[in-house]
Scaffold this active site. Structure first.
Site, short mmCIF file in Angstrom:
data_model
loop_
_atom_site.label_atom_id
_atom_site.label_comp_id
_atom_site.label_asym_id
_atom_site.label_seq_id
_atom_site.Cartn_x
_atom_site.Cartn_y
_atom_site.Cartn_z
N GLU A 189 1.45 10.79 18.62
CA GLU A 189 0.19 10.29 18.05
C GLU A 189 -0.50 9.33 19.05
OE1 GLU A 189 0.80 8.71 14.03
OE2 GLU A 189 -0.48 7.02 14.54
N TYR A 190 0.29 8.46 19.68
CA TYR A 190 -0.25 7.56 20.71
C TYR A 190 -0.86 8.36 21.86
CZ TYR A 190 1.69 2.98 19.36
OH TYR A 190 1.97 1.79 18.75
N LYS A 200 1.90 -1.16 18.37
CA LYS A 200 2.93 -1.37 17.35
C LYS A 200 4.28 -0.88 17.88
CE LYS A 200 0.79 0.00 13.40
NZ LYS A 200 0.85 0.25 11.96
N ASN A 228 9.07 -4.83 -7.26
CA ASN A 228 8.62 -5.48 -6.03
C ASN A 228 9.10 -6.93 -6.08
OD1 ASN A 228 6.80 -5.17 -3.58
ND2 ASN A 228 5.98 -7.04 -4.48
N ARG A 229 9.45 -7.47 -4.89
CA ARG A 229 9.95 -8.85 -4.84
C ARG A 229 9.01 -9.79 -5.60
NH1 ARG A 229 10.24 -11.75 0.96
NH2 ARG A 229 8.02 -11.25 0.78
N LYS A 281 10.41 10.90 13.29
CA LYS A 281 9.20 10.15 12.94
C LYS A 281 8.75 9.29 14.13
CE LYS A 281 5.85 8.25 10.56
NZ LYS A 281 5.76 6.84 10.60
N LYS A 291 8.62 -3.89 4.50
CA LYS A 291 8.38 -4.11 5.93
C LYS A 291 9.66 -3.76 6.70
CE LYS A 291 6.85 -8.08 8.62
NZ LYS A 291 6.13 -7.64 9.71
N HIS A 334 7.14 11.54 16.61
CA HIS A 334 5.83 11.86 16.03
C HIS A 334 4.82 10.75 16.34
CE1 HIS A 334 2.95 11.03 12.81
NE2 HIS A 334 2.85 12.32 12.60
N ASN A 335 5.21 9.51 16.13
CA ASN A 335 4.30 8.40 16.40
C ASN A 335 3.97 8.27 17.89
OD1 ASN A 335 4.77 7.95 13.67
ND2 ASN A 335 4.73 5.73 13.89
N VAL A 371 0.81 -1.24 0.00
CA VAL A 371 0.00 0.00 0.00
C VAL A 371 0.83 1.28 0.00
CG1 VAL A 371 -2.17 -0.82 0.97
CG2 VAL A 371 -0.35 -0.18 2.50
N ASN A 419 9.24 2.44 8.33
CA ASN A 419 9.31 2.86 9.73
C ASN A 419 10.49 2.21 10.44
OD1 ASN A 419 7.40 4.78 10.33
ND2 ASN A 419 5.77 3.27 10.62
P1 NBP Z 1 4.36 -3.90 4.58
O1 NBP Z 1 5.01 -3.37 5.79
O2 NBP Z 1 3.16 -4.74 4.70
O3 NBP Z 1 5.46 -4.71 3.73
C1 NBP Z 1 5.13 -5.36 2.53
C2 NBP Z 1 6.20 -5.13 1.48
O4 NBP Z 1 7.48 -5.59 1.94
C3 NBP Z 1 5.90 -5.92 0.21
O5 NBP Z 1 6.31 -5.15 -0.89
C4 NBP Z 1 6.79 -7.14 0.38
O6 NBP Z 1 7.10 -7.77 -0.82
C5 NBP Z 1 8.00 -6.51 0.97
N1 NBP Z 1 8.96 -7.46 1.55
C6 NBP Z 1 8.89 -8.21 2.68
BR1 NBP Z 1 7.44 -8.28 3.76
N2 NBP Z 1 9.98 -8.93 2.91
C7 NBP Z 1 10.80 -8.68 1.89
C8 NBP Z 1 12.10 -9.14 1.55
N3 NBP Z 1 12.77 -9.99 2.34
N4 NBP Z 1 12.64 -8.68 0.41
C9 NBP Z 1 11.98 -7.82 -0.39
N5 NBP Z 1 10.75 -7.34 -0.10
C10 NBP Z 1 10.17 -7.76 1.01
O7 NBP Z 1 4.01 -2.69 3.57
P2 NBP Z 1 3.34 -1.27 3.86
O8 NBP Z 1 2.18 -1.37 4.77
O9 NBP Z 1 3.17 -0.67 2.50
O10 NBP Z 1 4.48 -0.46 4.64
C11 NBP Z 1 5.75 -0.24 4.08
C12 NBP Z 1 6.60 0.52 5.08
O11 NBP Z 1 6.00 1.77 5.36
C13 NBP Z 1 6.76 -0.18 6.43
O12 NBP Z 1 8.04 0.02 6.91
C14 NBP Z 1 5.75 0.53 7.30
O13 NBP Z 1 6.10 0.46 8.66
C15 NBP Z 1 5.85 1.93 6.76
N6 NBP Z 1 4.67 2.77 7.00
C16 NBP Z 1 3.42 2.28 6.86
C17 NBP Z 1 2.31 3.10 7.06
C18 NBP Z 1 0.93 2.56 6.87
O14 NBP Z 1 -0.03 3.33 7.14
N7 NBP Z 1 0.75 1.34 6.40
C19 NBP Z 1 2.51 4.43 7.42
C20 NBP Z 1 3.79 4.92 7.54
C21 NBP Z 1 4.86 4.08 7.33
P3 NBP Z 1 6.16 -8.98 -1.38
O15 NBP Z 1 5.04 -8.28 -2.11
O16 NBP Z 1 7.05 -9.72 -2.29
O17 NBP Z 1 5.68 -9.77 -0.21
#
Ligand code: NBP
Length: 477
Positions: free
Chosen positions: A189-190, A260, A32-33, A182, A75, A185-186, A12, A102
């Site tokens: 937020e909590y 979290k 993407n992987r 950041k 992640k 900030h989080n 996302v 993050n």
């Molecule tokens: P996720 O945190 O759910 O991670 C999924 C992504 O990581 C997919 O693209 C997945 O690839 C990839 N991935 C993983 Br898991 N292991 C991997 C590996 N060993 N090698 C390569 N790729 C790998 O995604 P997200 O929710 O979009 O968040 C992304 C980052 O942004 C995180 O660090 C999160 O903490 C941060 N963040 C999220 C938000 C939010 O609201 N969600 C807000 C602010 C920051 P795949 O498709 O091949 O499985």
């Protein structure tokens, strides 16, 4: 290659960040992987801009113009290290690797150091605003070198949220500074969410108000000093009716909140730095308590859930106004503590962070965006070395104005058995901060008594020890 920036990790956040970049006219390399994610992005949004998708990391790197700028959005944790390890052998000196996940700031410091040794720039950038923000304009907090920011700054500033013509992105400082900010900030937020939850509980349990009535109260509050994204969506969540049962949404949701990583990191870092961030800590522990369902069940059985609902309503309007003022004062404390932590981190790690600039970039895009951040900006403009936000004229006035309400709410909550850990501890922090003498003198005495830890005197320099077990005479230490 010709792409101006690349994004690897298209869940996302990465997907929306890539779309945001493309919509701003950048040629964006995609990877993407699991290739299916790349394909689905191209299928659903490929026509939104200039994308260059690649199935392999090698092709992805080759599709980028040099010096390359590559955003990693996977992640946080070992996945980020795995991607960096795969990526680095494919890169050339001067390329920039940007981690927008993050990450813990200590990991970012380590990665920046490692990559610098290999001739690469590493930028840890905090991104706030969830998926909506990533797409339409987040608040961005990049760390890393000045040199890297010279190239990245214009790109990030163009995709960030914008408030009155000022982008919600600024170079925070070297290495882990961006991820540190950041993290704080989080944590804030909590604290913000916990304070809102306590205000809701006081109105619901104390006044027997319905969620719909409380939604109206929050809507009203959102037109004043408290105006903020979180207050606004609180009204929406409170007013929502569950389609399946016809009950208020809140009454069909389990009362166990997820805790979290980042809130916990904020508190751990504050302990290391010796900064009392009581609001954020109470918020984090309140979530822990919510998660201990079995313990709670046993205690409710032993002591009874308190049955004093509706007991605080003798002057309903006054109580609502008291809760509003208590919420505002407690919020000021939580932010004051968060900004103290930023200063302490900045001093400890040599980041030279401009706190006013942090308040500026939190005014839009991010989850804690709020009207009162303008007041924080003004406070640091007037005095960049401000000892505490609480003593800045505007906030001192707001807290003084609300202190009687704050005390009445905490007293009423204690009498009615409604838990208000963040309201109460923020008030205790305020009272502690303004005390000319704290009871810590007694603790110094105890420690000298049982462990000869020595103490200092108010009337002369040096360290002293009292011969507690003998004639109780005092000797210089
Ligand atoms: P996720 O945190 O759910 O991670 C999924 C992504 O990581 C997919 O693209 C997945 O690839 C990839 N991935 C993983 Br898991 N292991 C991997 C590996 N060993 N090698 C390569 N790729 C790998 O995604 P997200 O929710 O979009 O968040 C992304 C980052 O942004 C995180 O660090 C999160 O903490 C941060 N963040 C999220 C938000 C939010 O609201 N969600 C807000 C602010 C920051 P795949 O498709 O091949 O499985």
């Amino acid at each position: 290659g010709t792409a101006q920036i690349g994004v690897t990790g298209l869940a996302v956040m990465g997907r929306n960040l890539a779309r945001n970049l493309a919509r701003h006219g950048f040629r964006v390399a995609l990877h993407n992987r699991t290739n299916a994610r790349t394909e689905s992005l191209m299928h659903e949004h490929g026509d939104e801009g200039d994308f260059v998708p690649s199935e392999s990391l090698t092709d992805f790197v080759a599709s980028l113009a040099k010096p390359r700028a590559i955003i990693i959005m996977v992640k946080a944790g070992s996945a980020t290290d795995a991607v960096i390890e795969e990526l680095v052998p494919l890169l050339d000196e001067g390329d920039i690797v940007i981690d927008c996940g993050n990450a813990h700031f200590a990991d970012t410091r380590r990665r920046e150091h490692d990559l610098a040794e290999r001739g690469l720039h590493f930028v840890g950038a905090g991104v706030s605003g969830g998926e909506e923000g990533a797409l339409n304009g987040p608040s961005i907090m990049p760390g890393g070198s000045d040199e890297a920011y010279q190239k990245l700054g214009p790109i990030f500033e163009s995709i960030a949220a914008d408030v009155d013509g000022t982008p919600c992105c600024v170079h925070v400082g070297p290495d882990g500074a961006g991820h540190f900010v950041k993290m704080v900030h989080n944590g804030i937020e909590y604290a913000d969410m916990q304070l809102i939850a306590e205000a809701y509980d006081l109105l619901r349990s104390g006044l027997d108000a319905t969620p719909a009535e409380i939604a109206d109260i929050f809507r009203d509050w959102n037109s004043g000093d408290l105006e903020s994204f979180l207050i606004e969506i609180t009204a929406d969540v409170l007013a929502h009716i569950d389609a399946e049962t016809g009950k208020p949404f809140l009454d069909v949701v389990r009362d166990q909140a997820e805790q979290k990583g980042t809130g916990r990191w904020t508190v751990q870092s504050a302990l290391d730095l010796g900064v009392p961030i009581t609001g954020i800590a109470e918020a984090t522990f309140a979530l822990s308590l919510s998660g201990h369902a079995d313990q709670r069940k046993a205690a409710a059985k032993t002591f009874g859930d308190d049955g004093k609902a509706g007991t605080l309503g003798s002057d309903r309007d006054q109580f609502i106004e008291d809760v509003r003022k208590a919420l505002y004062a407690s919020k000021v404390v939580a932010y004051a503590q968060g900004f103290d932590q930023i200063r302490a981190g900045s001093d400890e790690y040599g980041w030279n962070i401009d706190r006013g600039a942090m308040a500026t970039i939190w005014r839009g895009g991010c989850i804690i965006r709020a009207r009162f951040l303008n007041r924080i900006v003004e406070a640091y403009d007037a005095d960049p070395d401000l000892s505490s936000l609480l003593v800045a004229p505007y906030f001192a006035g707001a807290v003084s104005n609300g202190v009687n309400s704050w005390r009445r709410v905490v007293v009423a909550a204690a009498q009615a058995g409604i838990p208000t850990p963040a309201f109460s501890s923020s008030l205790a922090y305020f009272d502690g901060l303004r005390r000319t003498r704290l009871p810590a003198a007694l603790i110094q005495g105890l420690r000298d008594n049982f462990g000869a830890h020595t103490y200092q005197r108010v009337d002369k320099e040096g360290s002293f020890h009292t011969m507690w077990g003998a004639d109780k005479s005092e000797v210089p230490a």
